[in-house]
Enzyme design. Structure first.
Site, PDB file in Angstrom:
ATOM      1  CG  ASP A  16      -9.066   0.566   5.589  1.00 29.23           C
ATOM      2  OD1 ASP A  16      -9.080   0.109   4.433  1.00 29.23           O
ATOM      3  OD2 ASP A  16      -8.196   0.288   6.435  1.00 29.23           O
TER       4      ASP A  16
ATOM      5  CE  LYS B  11      -3.717  -2.476   2.368  1.00 27.47           C
ATOM      6  NZ  LYS B  11      -4.421  -2.746   3.636  1.00 27.47           N
TER       7      LYS B  11
ATOM      8  CD  GLN C 194      -3.131  -4.303   6.937  1.00 23.99           C
ATOM      9  OE1 GLN C 194      -3.292  -3.271   6.283  1.00 23.99           O
ATOM     10  NE2 GLN C 194      -3.544  -5.478   6.520  1.00 23.99           N
TER      11      GLN C 194
HETATM   12  N1  GUN Z   1      -6.608  -6.372   6.624  1.00 18.75           N
HETATM   13  C1  GUN Z   1      -6.981  -7.097   5.564  1.00 18.75           C
HETATM   14  N2  GUN Z   1      -7.574  -6.325   4.644  1.00 18.75           N
HETATM   15  C2  GUN Z   1      -7.572  -5.073   5.127  1.00 18.75           C
HETATM   16  C3  GUN Z   1      -8.031  -3.841   4.629  1.00 18.75           C
HETATM   17  O1  GUN Z   1      -8.582  -3.722   3.532  1.00 18.75           O
HETATM   18  N3  GUN Z   1      -7.822  -2.776   5.455  1.00 18.75           N
HETATM   19  C4  GUN Z   1      -7.222  -2.883   6.674  1.00 18.75           C
HETATM   20  N4  GUN Z   1      -7.091  -1.786   7.405  1.00 18.75           N
HETATM   21  N5  GUN Z   1      -6.793  -4.022   7.156  1.00 18.75           N
HETATM   22  C5  GUN Z   1      -6.967  -5.105   6.387  1.00 18.75           C
END
Ligand code: GUN
Length: 308
Positions: free
Chosen positions: A144, A77, A121
């Site tokens: 998110d 990311k 995350q």
């Molecule tokens: N863990 C797995 N997928 C995601 C996501 O799309 N966002 C976040 N913050 N954590 C994750």
């Protein structure tokens, strides 16, 4: 979601080119390529913001602990941010960090004018209250889309930040050119992150939506009626290929590791491929779109922050 695994080039088989004796095969939806186009389109908006404001759109990233898969996702990311000309502000905290320490960092990022989106995350270590953490992120920086305010806005048809994976799935469905309006859409999985917002998005485009889950009876019959199927259960090949409706659009959100170490989705791909009209590969389908949508959300958040 997906990321951090070696991408294999997706096979593209045109409908109508099926080998003799086989029905028409699916067209593979190239999420990697579509995500690339999304990121390319975003670059000019990033430049526009940067010229106007003097600093680029910024994403604050919090990783608690050292889960290797999460570390890889986060790195992907951040790399994507940097390639798009955006800033990313990385914070890794030890796995035994207290609720208070993580919340303090969220508060700091909430107040930081260089940060327009915050990514916490998941999953968090078990001793932390993730619901409380997600609710602590300021809704106007909720890149998110996991904050209850973002979920509520989506439910009432006034979306602010839309969760990245379902948003990416909608783009993939749209890329097929199939009508969503009036289609029978089945979402397998009811998580706050994928299943529920996915259903909201399909409903907002006038699909007839069924949400299936672990207690659903006759799952095969529901799946068999789906013009559009989104599988997000997190169980390897849970959706059998012979359940799939002929010619349907199959979006596989799952990324699972088999006992032999190989990757597979939530759908039994080889058999589904023989029945579907369009299908996403794993990897190279939904995963790259999640990252691209995170960047879009952050840039949209940045523009909203200067239009207040
Ligand atoms: N863990 C797995 N997928 C995601 C996501 O799309 N966002 C976040 N913050 N954590 C994750």
């Amino acid at each position: 979601m997906a990321g951090g695994v070696a991408e294999i080039p997706p096979v593209r088989v045109e409908v109508g080119q099926a080998p003799e004796g086989m029905d028409e095969l699916a067209e593979v939806i190239d999420g990697k390529q579509i995500a690339k186009e999304c990121r390319r389109a975003l670059k000019s908006r990033v430049s526009e913001f940067t010229e106007q404001v003097g600093n680029p759109p910024g994403l604050g990233v919090i990783l608690v602990g050292e889960d290797p898969a999460s570390a890889v996702y986060v790195r992907n990311k951040e790399r994507a941010c940097e390639r798009a000309g955006m800033a990313s502000f990385h914070h890794t905290l030890p796995a035994d960090s207290s609720q208070q320490v993580v919340e303090k960092l969220i508060d700091r990022l909430n107040e930081d004018p260089l940060v327009h989106g915050i990514l916490l995350q998941l999953p968090l270590p078990g001793h932390l209250d993730s619901k409380a953490m997600l609710a602590r992120i300021r809704p106007d920086k909720d890149a998110d889309g996991f904050h209850p305010v973002s979920a509520g806005m989506l439910a009432v048809g006034q979306p602010s930040f839309v969760p990245c994976t379902p948003r990416g799935c909608m783009r993939l469905i749209e890329s097929t050119g199939r009508d969503i309006s009036g289609a029978d859409a089945v979402v397998v999985g009811r998580s706050n992150i994928v299943g529920k917002p996915m259903a909201q998005l399909l409903l907002s485009q006038n699909a007839t939506v069924t949400i299936c889950h672990s207690r659903t009876r006759d799952l095969d019959a529901h799946v068999g009626r789906a013009d559009i199927l989104v599988a997000a259960v997190g169980r390897p090949e849970f959706v059998r290929g012979d359940w799939i409706r002929d010619g349907s659009v199959v979006i596989d959100v799952g990324i699972n590791r088999r006992h032999d170490g190989s990757l597979c989705g939530d759908v039994e791909y080889e058999k589904a491929f023989e029945r579907a009209g369009f299908i996403t590969p794993v990897p190279g389908g939904v995963g790259p779109m999640t990252v691209a949508m995170l960047l879009e959300n952050t840039v949209e958040g940045a523009f909203r922050s200067i239009s207040k």
